[in-house]
Design a protein around this motif. Structure first.
Motif, PDB file in Angstrom:
ATOM      1  N   ASP A   1      49.766  24.895  77.491  1.00  0.00           N
ATOM      2  CA  ASP A   1      50.566  24.116  76.547  1.00  0.00           C
ATOM      3  C   ASP A   1      51.166  22.882  77.023  1.00  0.00           C
ATOM      4  OD1 ASP A   1      52.004  22.967  74.413  1.00  0.00           O
ATOM      5  OD2 ASP A   1      52.804  24.782  73.827  1.00  0.00           O
ATOM      6  N   PRO A   2      50.449  21.754  76.846  1.00  0.00           N
ATOM      7  CA  PRO A   2      51.222  20.460  77.391  1.00  0.00           C
ATOM      8  C   PRO A   2      52.420  20.334  77.060  1.00  0.00           C
ATOM      9  CG  PRO A   2      49.655  19.960  75.856  1.00  0.00           C
ATOM     10  CD  PRO A   2      49.358  21.345  76.177  1.00  0.00           C
ATOM     11  N   ARG A   3      52.828  21.006  76.006  1.00  0.00           N
ATOM     12  CA  ARG A   3      54.272  20.325  75.454  1.00  0.00           C
ATOM     13  C   ARG A   3      55.296  21.307  76.239  1.00  0.00           C
ATOM     14  NH1 ARG A   3      53.277  22.123  69.553  1.00  0.00           N
ATOM     15  NH2 ARG A   3      52.191  23.553  70.751  1.00  0.00           N
ATOM     16  N   ARG A   4      54.981  22.513  76.936  1.00  0.00           N
ATOM     17  CA  ARG A   4      55.693  23.331  77.724  1.00  0.00           C
ATOM     18  C   ARG A   4      55.556  23.424  79.227  1.00  0.00           C
ATOM     19  NH1 ARG A   4      55.432  29.033  75.875  1.00  0.00           N
ATOM     20  NH2 ARG A   4      57.316  29.061  76.899  1.00  0.00           N
ATOM     21  N   ALA A   5      54.266  22.775  79.760  1.00  0.00           N
ATOM     22  CA  ALA A   5      53.989  22.683  81.009  1.00  0.00           C
ATOM     23  C   ALA A   5      53.081  21.485  81.405  1.00  0.00           C
ATOM     24  CB  ALA A   5      53.176  24.094  81.559  1.00  0.00           C
ATOM     25  N   ASN A   6      53.177  21.441  82.714  1.00  0.00           N
ATOM     26  CA  ASN A   6      52.138  20.268  83.173  1.00  0.00           C
ATOM     27  C   ASN A   6      51.550  20.639  84.464  1.00  0.00           C
ATOM     28  OD1 ASN A   6      53.652  19.578  85.486  1.00  0.00           O
ATOM     29  ND2 ASN A   6      55.359  18.783  84.061  1.00  0.00           N
ATOM     30  N   ALA A   7      50.199  20.087  84.982  1.00  0.00           N
ATOM     31  CA  ALA A   7      49.480  20.299  86.048  1.00  0.00           C
ATOM     32  C   ALA A   7      50.273  20.364  87.265  1.00  0.00           C
ATOM     33  CB  ALA A   7      48.294  19.318  85.910  1.00  0.00           C
ATOM     34  N   ALA A   8      51.284  19.294  87.513  1.00  0.00           N
ATOM     35  CA  ALA A   8      52.031  19.264  88.647  1.00  0.00           C
ATOM     36  C   ALA A   8      52.860  20.455  88.612  1.00  0.00           C
ATOM     37  CB  ALA A   8      52.983  18.081  88.728  1.00  0.00           C
ATOM     38  N   ALA A   9      53.486  21.272  87.788  1.00  0.00           N
ATOM     39  CA  ALA A   9      54.274  22.134  87.753  1.00  0.00           C
ATOM     40  C   ALA A   9      53.459  23.615  88.182  1.00  0.00           C
ATOM     41  CB  ALA A   9      55.066  22.770  86.450  1.00  0.00           C
ATOM     42  N   ILE A  10      52.347  23.587  87.530  1.00  0.00           N
ATOM     43  CA  ILE A  10      51.565  24.873  87.743  1.00  0.00           C
ATOM     44  C   ILE A  10      51.043  24.703  89.259  1.00  0.00           C
ATOM     45  CG2 ILE A  10      49.234  25.810  87.172  1.00  0.00           C
ATOM     46  CD1 ILE A  10      49.711  24.605  84.404  1.00  0.00           C
ATOM     47  N   ALA A  11      50.622  23.576  89.650  1.00  0.00           N
ATOM     48  CA  ALA A  11      50.286  23.544  91.146  1.00  0.00           C
ATOM     49  C   ALA A  11      51.441  23.904  92.111  1.00  0.00           C
ATOM     50  CB  ALA A  11      49.690  22.003  91.570  1.00  0.00           C
ATOM     51  N   ALA A  12      52.587  23.393  91.723  1.00  0.00           N
ATOM     52  CA  ALA A  12      53.669  23.633  92.622  1.00  0.00           C
ATOM     53  C   ALA A  12      53.948  25.216  92.533  1.00  0.00           C
ATOM     54  CB  ALA A  12      54.963  22.989  91.987  1.00  0.00           C
ATOM     55  N   ALA A  13      53.938  25.904  91.456  1.00  0.00           N
ATOM     56  CA  ALA A  13      54.122  27.206  91.506  1.00  0.00           C
ATOM     57  C   ALA A  13      52.861  27.883  92.585  1.00  0.00           C
ATOM     58  CB  ALA A  13      53.848  27.955  90.016  1.00  0.00           C
ATOM     59  N   SER A  14      52.004  27.525  92.621  1.00  0.00           N
ATOM     60  CA  SER A  14      50.854  28.136  93.549  1.00  0.00           C
ATOM     61  C   SER A  14      51.541  27.814  94.992  1.00  0.00           C
ATOM     62  CB  SER A  14      49.472  27.426  93.436  1.00  0.00           C
ATOM     63  OG  SER A  14      48.650  28.175  94.417  1.00  0.00           O
TER      64      SER A  14
ATOM     65  N   THR B   1      48.697  26.210  98.802  1.00  0.00           N
ATOM     66  CA  THR B   1      48.815  24.873  98.714  1.00  0.00           C
ATOM     67  C   THR B   1      47.693  24.465  97.366  1.00  0.00           C
ATOM     68  OG1 THR B   1      49.258  24.192 100.854  1.00  0.00           O
ATOM     69  CG2 THR B   1      48.578  22.287  99.517  1.00  0.00           C
ATOM     70  N   ALA B   2      48.136  23.638  96.353  1.00  0.00           N
ATOM     71  CA  ALA B   2      47.439  23.400  95.469  1.00  0.00           C
ATOM     72  C   ALA B   2      47.746  21.917  94.858  1.00  0.00           C
ATOM     73  CB  ALA B   2      47.608  24.355  94.166  1.00  0.00           C
ATOM     74  N   ARG B   3      46.752  21.338  94.335  1.00  0.00           N
ATOM     75  CA  ARG B   3      46.814  20.061  93.534  1.00  0.00           C
ATOM     76  C   ARG B   3      46.180  20.112  92.251  1.00  0.00           C
ATOM     77  NH1 ARG B   3      42.097  16.959  94.814  1.00  0.00           N
ATOM     78  NH2 ARG B   3      40.871  17.803  96.562  1.00  0.00           N
ATOM     79  N   ALA B   4      46.493  19.418  91.490  1.00  0.00           N
ATOM     80  CA  ALA B   4      46.203  19.304  90.041  1.00  0.00           C
ATOM     81  C   ALA B   4      44.898  18.394  90.096  1.00  0.00           C
ATOM     82  CB  ALA B   4      47.294  18.698  89.142  1.00  0.00           C
ATOM     83  N   ILE B   5      43.884  18.542  89.499  1.00  0.00           N
ATOM     84  CA  ILE B   5      42.633  17.856  89.083  1.00  0.00           C
ATOM     85  C   ILE B   5      42.600  18.073  87.700  1.00  0.00           C
ATOM     86  CG2 ILE B   5      40.316  17.737  89.537  1.00  0.00           C
ATOM     87  CD1 ILE B   5      40.574  19.017  92.086  1.00  0.00           C
ATOM     88  N   GLN B   6      42.546  16.667  87.031  1.00  0.00           N
ATOM     89  CA  GLN B   6      42.362  16.717  85.570  1.00  0.00           C
ATOM     90  C   GLN B   6      40.678  16.563  85.329  1.00  0.00           C
ATOM     91  OE1 GLN B   6      44.840  17.313  83.477  1.00  0.00           O
ATOM     92  NE2 GLN B   6      46.405  17.241  85.072  1.00  0.00           N
ATOM     93  N   ASN B   7      40.316  17.277  84.358  1.00  0.00           N
ATOM     94  CA  ASN B   7      38.874  16.800  84.030  1.00  0.00           C
ATOM     95  C   ASN B   7      38.817  16.869  82.461  1.00  0.00           C
ATOM     96  OD1 ASN B   7      39.473  19.671  84.654  1.00  0.00           O
ATOM     97  ND2 ASN B   7      37.579  20.189  84.608  1.00  0.00           N
TER      98      ASN B   7
END
Length: 62
Positions: free
Chosen positions: A37-50, A56-62
């Motif tokens: 849910d983009p209102r509660r999380a973002n790709a950067a935070a998810i990558a940071a959790a990993s 090591t992770a980085r966000a890739i938007q598609n």
């Protein structure tokens, strides 16, 4: 990711981010697809959790 338990660790780390509803990890491709849910999380935070879990992770938007 180098072993069979790595995807489990990555998945659990990403699922721990508030707003994440699904995580699918592809061991062979070394990728994860996350539904959130983009209102509660973002790709950067998810990558940071990993990354914080040791993968090591980085966000890739598609």
């Amino acid at each position: 990711m180098t072993c069979a338990t790595c995807p489990i660790t990555v998945k659990k780390a990403m699922e721990g981010v508030a707003g994440v509803s699904a995580v699918t990890v592809d061991f062979a491709a070394k990728t994860a697809r996350v539904t959130y849910d983009p209102r509660r999380a973002n790709a950067a935070a998810i990558a940071a959790a990993s990354t914080n879990a040791g993968y090591t992770a980085r966000a890739i938007q598609n």
